[in-house]
Design an enzyme around this catalytic site. Structure first.
Site, PDB file in Angstrom:
ATOM      1  N   GLU A   1      68.954 -42.218 -76.269  1.00 48.64           N
ATOM      2  CA  GLU A   1      70.100 -40.575 -77.934  1.00 48.64           C
ATOM      3  C   GLU A   1      69.009 -40.352 -77.564  1.00 48.64           C
ATOM      4  O   GLU A   1      67.198 -40.541 -78.125  1.00 48.64           O
ATOM      5  CB  GLU A   1      69.841 -41.715 -79.016  1.00 48.64           C
ATOM      6  CG  GLU A   1      70.511 -40.028 -80.316  1.00 48.64           C
ATOM      7  CD  GLU A   1      70.979 -40.803 -81.311  1.00 48.64           C
ATOM      8  OE1 GLU A   1      71.314 -40.458 -81.913  1.00 48.64           O
ATOM      9  OE2 GLU A   1      70.423 -42.152 -81.625  1.00 48.64           O
TER      10      GLU A   1
ATOM     11  N   GLU B   1      63.080 -39.701 -79.206  1.00 50.43           N
ATOM     12  CA  GLU B   1      62.299 -38.346 -80.847  1.00 50.43           C
ATOM     13  C   GLU B   1      60.712 -37.928 -80.751  1.00 50.43           C
ATOM     14  O   GLU B   1      60.210 -38.473 -80.548  1.00 50.43           O
ATOM     15  CB  GLU B   1      63.295 -38.901 -81.806  1.00 50.43           C
ATOM     16  CG  GLU B   1      62.788 -38.105 -83.432  1.00 50.43           C
ATOM     17  CD  GLU B   1      63.648 -36.743 -83.620  1.00 50.43           C
ATOM     18  OE1 GLU B   1      63.018 -35.752 -83.509  1.00 50.43           O
ATOM     19  OE2 GLU B   1      64.926 -37.353 -83.727  1.00 50.43           O
TER      20      GLU B   1
ATOM     21  N   ASP C   1      59.915 -35.483 -75.496  1.00 47.90           N
ATOM     22  CA  ASP C   1      60.875 -34.020 -75.262  1.00 47.90           C
ATOM     23  C   ASP C   1      62.361 -35.333 -74.522  1.00 47.90           C
ATOM     24  O   ASP C   1      61.752 -35.943 -72.912  1.00 47.90           O
ATOM     25  CB  ASP C   1      61.263 -33.583 -74.661  1.00 47.90           C
ATOM     26  CG  ASP C   1      60.230 -33.017 -73.263  1.00 47.90           C
ATOM     27  OD1 ASP C   1      61.234 -32.815 -72.540  1.00 47.90           O
ATOM     28  OD2 ASP C   1      59.107 -33.432 -73.112  1.00 47.90           O
TER      29      ASP C   1
ATOM     30  N   ASP D   1      68.928 -29.586 -81.662  1.00 50.53           N
ATOM     31  CA  ASP D   1      68.442 -28.179 -82.466  1.00 50.53           C
ATOM     32  C   ASP D   1      69.729 -27.308 -81.909  1.00 50.53           C
ATOM     33  O   ASP D   1      69.216 -26.776 -80.965  1.00 50.53           O
ATOM     34  CB  ASP D   1      66.701 -27.380 -82.278  1.00 50.53           C
ATOM     35  CG  ASP D   1      66.257 -26.521 -83.747  1.00 50.53           C
ATOM     36  OD1 ASP D   1      67.421 -25.386 -83.565  1.00 50.53           O
ATOM     37  OD2 ASP D   1      65.414 -26.677 -84.059  1.00 50.53           O
TER      38      ASP D   1
ATOM     39  N   LYS E   1      68.623 -18.008 -82.961  1.00 47.52           N
ATOM     40  CA  LYS E   1      68.954 -16.772 -82.376  1.00 47.52           C
ATOM     41  C   LYS E   1      68.785 -16.636 -81.443  1.00 47.52           C
ATOM     42  O   LYS E   1      68.168 -17.681 -80.630  1.00 47.52           O
ATOM     43  CB  LYS E   1      66.813 -15.941 -83.421  1.00 47.52           C
ATOM     44  CG  LYS E   1      67.014 -16.381 -85.111  1.00 47.52           C
ATOM     45  CD  LYS E   1      65.372 -16.053 -84.859  1.00 47.52           C
ATOM     46  CE  LYS E   1      65.127 -15.824 -87.151  1.00 47.52           C
ATOM     47  NZ  LYS E   1      63.542 -15.999 -87.326  1.00 47.52           N
TER      48      LYS E   1
ATOM     49  N   ASP F   1      77.675 -27.771 -85.718  1.00 51.18           N
ATOM     50  CA  ASP F   1      77.958 -27.386 -86.322  1.00 51.18           C
ATOM     51  C   ASP F   1      77.701 -26.019 -85.638  1.00 51.18           C
ATOM     52  O   ASP F   1      78.056 -25.707 -86.399  1.00 51.18           O
ATOM     53  CB  ASP F   1      77.414 -27.983 -87.080  1.00 51.18           C
ATOM     54  CG  ASP F   1      76.312 -28.161 -87.760  1.00 51.18           C
ATOM     55  OD1 ASP F   1      75.271 -27.897 -86.514  1.00 51.18           O
ATOM     56  OD2 ASP F   1      75.324 -27.784 -88.758  1.00 51.18           O
TER      57      ASP F   1
ATOM     58  N   THR G   1      76.304 -38.210 -89.582  1.00 53.45           N
ATOM     59  CA  THR G   1      75.145 -37.941 -89.851  1.00 53.45           C
ATOM     60  C   THR G   1      74.728 -36.529 -91.102  1.00 53.45           C
ATOM     61  O   THR G   1      75.462 -36.287 -91.825  1.00 53.45           O
ATOM     62  CB  THR G   1      74.552 -37.614 -88.803  1.00 53.45           C
ATOM     63  OG1 THR G   1      74.781 -36.668 -89.029  1.00 53.45           O
ATOM     64  CG2 THR G   1      74.720 -38.547 -87.524  1.00 53.45           C
TER      65      THR G   1
ATOM     66  N   PHE H   1      73.200 -34.371 -91.335  1.00 54.31           N
ATOM     67  CA  PHE H   1      73.228 -33.195 -90.397  1.00 54.31           C
ATOM     68  C   PHE H   1      74.517 -33.162 -90.591  1.00 54.31           C
ATOM     69  O   PHE H   1      74.849 -31.849 -90.905  1.00 54.31           O
ATOM     70  CB  PHE H   1      72.086 -33.212 -89.445  1.00 54.31           C
ATOM     71  CG  PHE H   1      71.633 -33.316 -88.468  1.00 54.31           C
ATOM     72  CD1 PHE H   1      70.369 -32.861 -89.248  1.00 54.31           C
ATOM     73  CD2 PHE H   1      71.109 -34.881 -88.390  1.00 54.31           C
ATOM     74  CE1 PHE H   1      68.959 -33.288 -88.684  1.00 54.31           C
ATOM     75  CE2 PHE H   1      69.500 -35.153 -88.101  1.00 54.31           C
ATOM     76  CZ  PHE H   1      68.927 -34.392 -88.274  1.00 54.31           C
TER      77      PHE H   1
END
Length: 211
Positions: free
Chosen positions: A38, A63, A90, A112, A116, A148, A180, A182
């Site tokens: 994950e 993470e 990463d 993330d 922009k 999302d 979650t 998020f």
């Protein structure tokens, strides 16, 4: 970081997996168990629930958010989970280090979005990520994603559909993925939720279909 998370984070060495020295984890990487990776596990709720429900699987969480790492270690302690390792790095670095055709399942939930336009190049799910993931998956292995952000969802589907050894597309939520924080946040903001699943269906070298 809360005090509890900081205390748990101090125990990271008990759970750490170093992508630059995977040879010290031969039983975890190179055995017959299925392997879940994950990338960006947040506070670890998905990874901990999966590991608890699938004790014969080995699970690696990637993470860099230290409060989240601390939260996952607390979950491991509370649930006596011994099949989780944590890579504080990463996602690309960890994937590059893993042997080809070693991973059964990859989760990328709510990465993330870098909304922009000038930051889109920082997104995780790119052609480079898809190509790397396709090499690390076993034939029949699955990658599950969720976001999302509609534009990111479109990008995810485009880069995966363009890959010759992967098949899939939009899907229902993966059955073992709980909602979650998020996802709840996105729903409160009125965002849609897009889930995708893609499976490796061919061998990279021979081009044969999976059976």
């Amino acid at each position: 970081m809360t005090d509890a998370q900081a205390k748990a984070y101090s125990l990271l060495d008990d759970y750490r997996i170093d992508p630059h020295d995977l040879d010290i984890h031969p039983g975890f990487i190179k055995n017959e168990s299925d392997l879940l990776v994950e990338i960006g596990f947040g506070n670890g709720e998905v990874l901990a629930e999966f590991a608890a429900s699938n004790p014969t699987w080995n699970c690696i969480g990637v993470e860099v958010f230290r409060p989240g790492i601390g939260a996952l270690i607390r979950r491991c302690q509370q649930g006596n989970l011994v099949n989780i390792r944590i890579a504080e790095t990463d996602g690309l670095t960890l994937l590059e280090a893993l042997p080809d055709s070693s991973v059964s399942l990859v989760f990328v939930f709510f990465p993330d979005p870098w909304p922009k336009t000038r930051h889109h190049r920082r997104r995780l799910v790119t052609e480079e990520f898809v190509d790397l993931t396709s090499h690390k998956l076993k034939v029949g292995g699955l990658v599950c994603l969720a976001t999302d952000w509609e534009h990111y969802a479109q990008q995810m589907d485009t880069v995966f559909k363009n890959h010759s050894i992967l098949e899939g597309g939009p899907s229902e939520r993966y059955e073992l993925r709980p909602k979650t924080r998020f996802e709840h946040r996105g729903e409160k903001l009125g965002h849609g939720i897009w889930d995708f699943q893609y499976r490796r269906v061919k061998s990279q070298h021979t081009g044969t279909q999976s059976t």
